[in-house]
Design an enzyme around this catalytic site. Structure first.
Site, mmCIF file in Angstrom:
data_model
loop_
_atom_site.group_PDB
_atom_site.id
_atom_site.type_symbol
_atom_site.label_atom_id
_atom_site.label_comp_id
_atom_site.label_asym_id
_atom_site.label_seq_id
_atom_site.Cartn_x
_atom_site.Cartn_y
_atom_site.Cartn_z
ATOM 1 N N PRO A 167 50.893 -51.087 -0.885
ATOM 2 C CA PRO A 167 50.172 -51.504 0.299
ATOM 3 C C PRO A 167 48.769 -50.941 0.451
ATOM 4 O O PRO A 167 48.558 -49.743 0.358
ATOM 5 C CB PRO A 167 51.039 -50.959 1.434
ATOM 6 N N GLU A 168 47.825 -51.816 0.741
ATOM 7 C CA GLU A 168 46.611 -51.437 1.441
ATOM 8 C C GLU A 168 46.832 -51.929 2.856
ATOM 9 O O GLU A 168 47.884 -52.471 3.181
ATOM 10 C CB GLU A 168 45.375 -52.082 0.802
ATOM 11 N N ARG A 205 41.360 -41.060 -7.774
ATOM 12 C CA ARG A 205 41.734 -42.447 -8.108
ATOM 13 C C ARG A 205 40.551 -43.101 -8.805
ATOM 14 O O ARG A 205 39.402 -42.739 -8.586
ATOM 15 C CB ARG A 205 42.069 -43.239 -6.841
ATOM 16 N N LYS A 213 47.692 -47.934 7.821
ATOM 17 C CA LYS A 213 48.759 -48.272 6.887
ATOM 18 C C LYS A 213 50.130 -47.881 7.426
ATOM 19 O O LYS A 213 51.109 -47.868 6.684
ATOM 20 C CB LYS A 213 48.493 -47.598 5.536
#
Length: 263
Positions: free
Chosen positions: A2-3, A248, A52
């Site tokens: 999920p974003e 990331r 989120k």
DNA sequence: AGAGTTGTTCAAGC
DNA sequence: AGCTTGAACAACTC
């Protein structure tokens, strides 16, 4: 998985199908579903996304708080249900619909003060109409940290994940290593508006689509990006390079994305 | 099979 | 204090 778009899509869908209905809430794998038993058989009164995070409300005032983390998933099922497959932590079933939640990093019941403190530690959510982007702009313009870090920091602004980060900065021609304090207000606003725009497309299409003129492919949902995971910049045909920010990977085009305020 | 991943928090060290 | 790094956790894909 999920974003922010995934979570908001789930919230909208689940609000539609579950609100006003009594749910069977079970925890097939036990572990993690702290307090789920108390929700079983209650009426759902609404579902909401905050960044989120997903919040399910129940008639006695209980809240179920879910965060999917990197690996979590929500799967919708048709009735009649089959036994849960895989590591399902929570299953919610109404008379018509059912979902399984697997792999969440947060799965707990919450009270109102808990929800309040959650809301306070999360930055403005690009997908919420009640978001106040100036809170994010203020933090960013005081920070010497990289914008590539800041827009994915959920306490600065909420909703953007690793793929959207790369795509938004490329679209706005901002080098991900630019320090927050070196960006002007107009650029910050472009970043915010583009984030909202792209994530909203993501909610509608159920996929990360950041290219301008996408042919609506029939059938399958497909991700479609400009430079995330790509070798060549679609704008200038230059080589795409890779960096690591906040642990990331980030892709960027050194020709198209300007490092502002370097000195 | 092993590496990689649309995330986050915490602790320790500078 | 602010920033960085590393570990831990999760479930699935190729």
């Amino acid at each position: 998985m999920p974003e922010g778009h995934t979570i908001h899509r789930a919230a909208r869908e689940h609000d539609k199908i579950f609100s006003g209905h009594c749910l069977s809430v079970t925890s097939p794998q036990g572990r993690f579903a702290n307090g789920a038993a108390r929700l079983d058989g209650q009426k759902c009164t609404g579902v909401e996304a905050i960044g989120k995070h997903l919040i399910y409300r129940f008639e006695d005032g209980s809240l179920l708080h879910i965060h999917l983390g990197l690996f979590g998933r929500i799967r919708k099922h048709k009735l009649p249900l089959r036994p849960a497959r895989g590591a399902v932590r929570v299953r919610m079933v109404s008379a018509m619909d059912a979902i399984d939640i697997s792999g969440p990093t947060i799965c707990e019941t919450l009270d109102e003060p808990g929800l309040l403190s959650l809301k306070q530690r999360i930055g403005p959510d690009v997908l919420r109409v009640d978001a106040d982007p100036s809170r994010a702009y203020q933090k960013i313009s005081k920070s010497r940290r990289a914008i590539g870090h800041l827009i994915m920091d959920q306490s600065v602004m909420a909703g953007i994940g690793n793929i959207y980060r790369t795509e938004i900065l490329w679209r706005q021609r901002v080098h991900p290593l630019t320090r927050g304090r070196d960006l002007d207000g107009a650029t910050l606003e472009r970043i915010w508006l583009d984030a909202r725009n792209l994530l909203e497309i993501g909610v509608k299409r159920n996929a990360i689509i950041t290219v301008e003129s996408e042919k609506r492919s029939k059938g399958r949902y497909r991700e479609n990006t400009n430079i995330f995971g790509k070798a060549v910049c679609p704008s200038c045909d230059g080589a795409v390079s890779k960096l690591e920010i906040s642990g990331r990977r980030v892709y960027l085009c050194g020709n198209c994305q300007v490092l502002a305020g370097a000195n």
